[in-house]
Design a protein around this motif. Structure first.
Motif, short mmCIF file in Angstrom:
data_model
loop_
_atom_site.label_atom_id
_atom_site.label_comp_id
_atom_site.label_asym_id
_atom_site.label_seq_id
_atom_site.Cartn_x
_atom_site.Cartn_y
_atom_site.Cartn_z
N PHE A 1 0.75 -1.19 0.02
CA PHE A 1 -0.34 0.11 0.08
C PHE A 1 0.69 1.25 0.13
O PHE A 1 1.87 1.52 0.91
CB PHE A 1 -0.94 -0.08 1.43
N TRP A 2 0.62 2.27 -0.79
CA TRP A 2 0.99 3.48 -0.96
C TRP A 2 0.18 4.54 -0.02
O TRP A 2 -0.71 4.79 -0.23
CB TRP A 2 1.28 3.94 -2.20
N LEU A 3 1.07 4.93 0.79
CA LEU A 3 0.34 6.05 1.95
C LEU A 3 0.87 7.42 1.69
O LEU A 3 2.07 7.61 1.14
CB LEU A 3 0.39 5.84 3.45
N PRO A 4 -0.17 8.31 1.54
CA PRO A 4 0.66 9.72 1.21
C PRO A 4 1.77 10.14 2.54
O PRO A 4 1.49 9.42 3.70
CB PRO A 4 -0.71 10.82 1.62
N GLU A 5 2.55 11.11 2.13
CA GLU A 5 3.62 11.25 3.20
C GLU A 5 3.39 12.42 4.09
O GLU A 5 3.05 13.63 3.49
CB GLU A 5 4.66 11.91 2.40
N PRO A 6 2.84 12.27 5.21
CA PRO A 6 2.35 13.49 5.98
C PRO A 6 3.19 14.68 6.38
O PRO A 6 4.55 14.19 6.28
CB PRO A 6 1.72 12.58 7.40
N ASP B 1 -14.73 -1.47 15.03
CA ASP B 1 -14.83 -1.27 13.77
C ASP B 1 -13.47 -0.42 13.30
O ASP B 1 -13.62 0.82 13.30
CB ASP B 1 -16.09 -0.39 13.54
N MET B 2 -12.49 -1.05 13.07
CA MET B 2 -11.25 -0.34 12.90
C MET B 2 -10.53 -0.89 11.71
O MET B 2 -10.77 -1.84 11.01
CB MET B 2 -10.22 -0.34 13.90
N GLN B 3 -9.50 -0.16 11.17
CA GLN B 3 -8.47 -0.87 10.02
C GLN B 3 -7.04 -0.22 10.18
O GLN B 3 -6.87 0.68 10.70
CB GLN B 3 -9.23 -0.44 8.62
N PHE B 4 -6.22 -1.11 9.73
CA PHE B 4 -4.90 -0.88 9.84
C PHE B 4 -4.30 -1.21 8.47
O PHE B 4 -4.60 -1.91 7.83
CB PHE B 4 -4.35 -1.77 10.70
N VAL B 5 -3.78 0.03 7.84
CA VAL B 5 -3.13 0.12 6.80
C VAL B 5 -1.64 0.41 6.90
O VAL B 5 -1.24 1.45 7.50
CB VAL B 5 -3.61 1.22 5.79
N GLY B 6 -0.62 -0.43 6.52
CA GLY B 6 0.58 -0.21 6.51
C GLY B 6 1.41 -0.07 5.14
O GLY B 6 1.04 -0.72 4.26
N ASP B 7 2.29 0.77 5.17
CA ASP B 7 3.23 1.17 4.00
C ASP B 7 4.56 0.94 4.33
O ASP B 7 5.22 1.55 4.81
CB ASP B 7 2.98 2.63 3.84
N GLY B 8 5.30 -0.24 4.05
CA GLY B 8 6.55 -0.59 4.11
C GLY B 8 7.43 -0.58 2.75
O GLY B 8 8.49 -0.54 2.66
N GLY C 1 -8.49 3.83 13.11
CA GLY C 1 -8.04 3.89 12.00
C GLY C 1 -6.21 3.96 12.31
O GLY C 1 -5.92 5.07 12.95
N PHE C 2 -5.72 3.22 11.90
CA PHE C 2 -4.07 3.10 11.94
C PHE C 2 -3.69 3.16 10.45
O PHE C 2 -3.74 2.28 9.67
CB PHE C 2 -3.61 1.98 12.56
N TYR C 3 -2.77 4.28 10.24
CA TYR C 3 -2.17 4.49 8.87
C TYR C 3 -0.81 4.51 9.31
O TYR C 3 -0.17 5.62 9.80
CB TYR C 3 -2.48 5.63 8.07
N VAL C 4 0.01 3.39 9.15
CA VAL C 4 1.47 3.30 9.63
C VAL C 4 2.34 3.32 8.34
O VAL C 4 2.50 2.50 7.47
CB VAL C 4 1.76 2.11 10.52
N ILE C 5 3.33 4.15 8.32
CA ILE C 5 4.36 4.39 7.34
C ILE C 5 5.63 4.15 8.04
O ILE C 5 6.28 4.60 8.87
CB ILE C 5 4.60 6.02 6.82
N ARG C 6 6.31 3.02 7.35
CA ARG C 6 7.64 2.60 7.80
C ARG C 6 8.53 2.11 6.63
O ARG C 6 9.73 1.92 6.94
CB ARG C 6 7.24 0.93 8.33
N ASN C 7 8.13 2.58 5.47
CA ASN C 7 9.21 2.65 4.29
C ASN C 7 10.28 3.66 4.85
O ASN C 7 10.11 4.94 4.81
CB ASN C 7 8.25 3.16 3.31
N PRO C 8 11.64 3.21 4.77
CA PRO C 8 12.61 3.78 5.48
C PRO C 8 12.81 5.15 4.30
O PRO C 8 13.35 6.03 4.97
CB PRO C 8 13.86 3.15 5.42
#
Length: 293
Positions: free
Chosen positions: A81-86, A199-206, A272-279
């Motif tokens: 998944f690609w997440l926007p860069e906050p 009722d949650m969702q977790f989206v991770g961006d590695g 909602g969890f939107y977690v960016i881990r991509n170094p």
């Protein structure tokens, strides 16, 4: 360059950046678009320009559409998944944390915008977020009013299906995260689970660089167990910051930034969890914002 040119452009720069960032989801790309708009403004023949704002917003929007079309291909090839860069801020009183950082800039909202085509995204933002009339939107996009209405209607349906339904005061949002962090530090899975909505969702961006879930996680027990495991290492700490104007978390493992976490809440639990881990993204955010330390 005349001082008048610079002053006129500066008066609209904040809005232009707001448009470009909401279109692209990457601060550096948004800044490039604004710079391109400035070059076109400075070198243009403005004879007959009736509205400076309309001219600049139109140029910025069209540049952003073209850029997003190119980025779409890159994002489709992205691993996971690609997440926007906050935009990360340590200080709540910086200019970017004020009015322009509203609920329509939350990660949940930005995540939903990624489902729209470039022109749909532009039409929706111009009408629903920046409150331009349909005639103005049509002029910006070079489309008929009827076509713009159809695009906005179609985009609105998609957004309403997934958009965050809760408006939470920043103080309440911060309080929930502080209590969640305390529970996470305890390492007690039940204590952590109490703060996560059913009722949650977790989206991770590695980004394919570090482990991340290859699907959207909707199991709160799984996420509670994950946070408990991190804390049991004894090297985990969290720092409360602003992410796109909303309270969020930086998670460190030892002295190394491990992730940037945008956590949405209904005021009582985390939805909602939107977690960016991509170094690569972590490094970019650190260098662009100067906030990650």
């Amino acid at each position: 360059m005349s001082q008048t040119d610079a002053e006129v452009f500066a008066a609209h720069r904040k809005r232009l950046f707001s448009i470009a960032y909401r279109m692209l989801g990457v601060r550096a790309d948004a800044e490039d678009i604004v710079q391109d708009a400035w070059l076109r403004w400075h070198g243009s023949d403005r004879t007959g320009v009736l509205s400076v704002e309309a001219w600049l917003v139109t140029v910025t929007t069209r540049l952003a559409i073209d850029r997003l079309r190119a980025l779409k291909a890159e994002r489709e090839a992205y691993s996971g998944f690609w997440l926007p860069e906050p935009i990360v801020e340590m200080d709540e009183h910086t200019p970017e944390s004020q009015a322009e950082m509203a609920s329509d800039l939350s990660m949940a909202f930005m995540w939903v915008l990624e489902r729209l085509s470039p022109e749909e995204r532009a039409a929706f933002l111009m009408r629903q977020v920046f409150d331009y009339e349909y005639a103005e939107v049509a002029e910006m996009l070079g489309k008929s009013e009827a076509a713009c209405r159809q695009m906005v209607s179609r985009a609105s349906e998609r957004v309403q299906q997934e958009k965050v339904r809760f408006e939470v005061r920043r103080e309440d949002h911060r309080n929930i995260l502080q209590r969640f962090v305390a529970a996470a530090h305890s390492g007690q899975q039940d204590a952590i689970r109490a703060f996560i909505s059913d009722d949650m969702q977790f989206v991770g961006d590695g980004g394919g660089k570090v482990p991340s879930y290859p699907y959207i996680v909707r199991d709160p027990d799984m996420i509670a167990e994950l946070y408990a495991k991190f804390s049991k290492s004894g090297k985990t700490r969290y720092e409360l910051v602003l992410l796109n104007g909303q309270p969020g978390l930086l998670r460190y493992i030892g002295s190394k930034l491990e992730s940037i976490q945008c956590l949405e809440t209904d005021g009582e639990r985390i939805t909602g969890f939107y977690v960016i881990r991509n170094p690569d993204k972590l490094a970019k955010l650190a260098s662009s914002s100067g906030a990650v330390r």
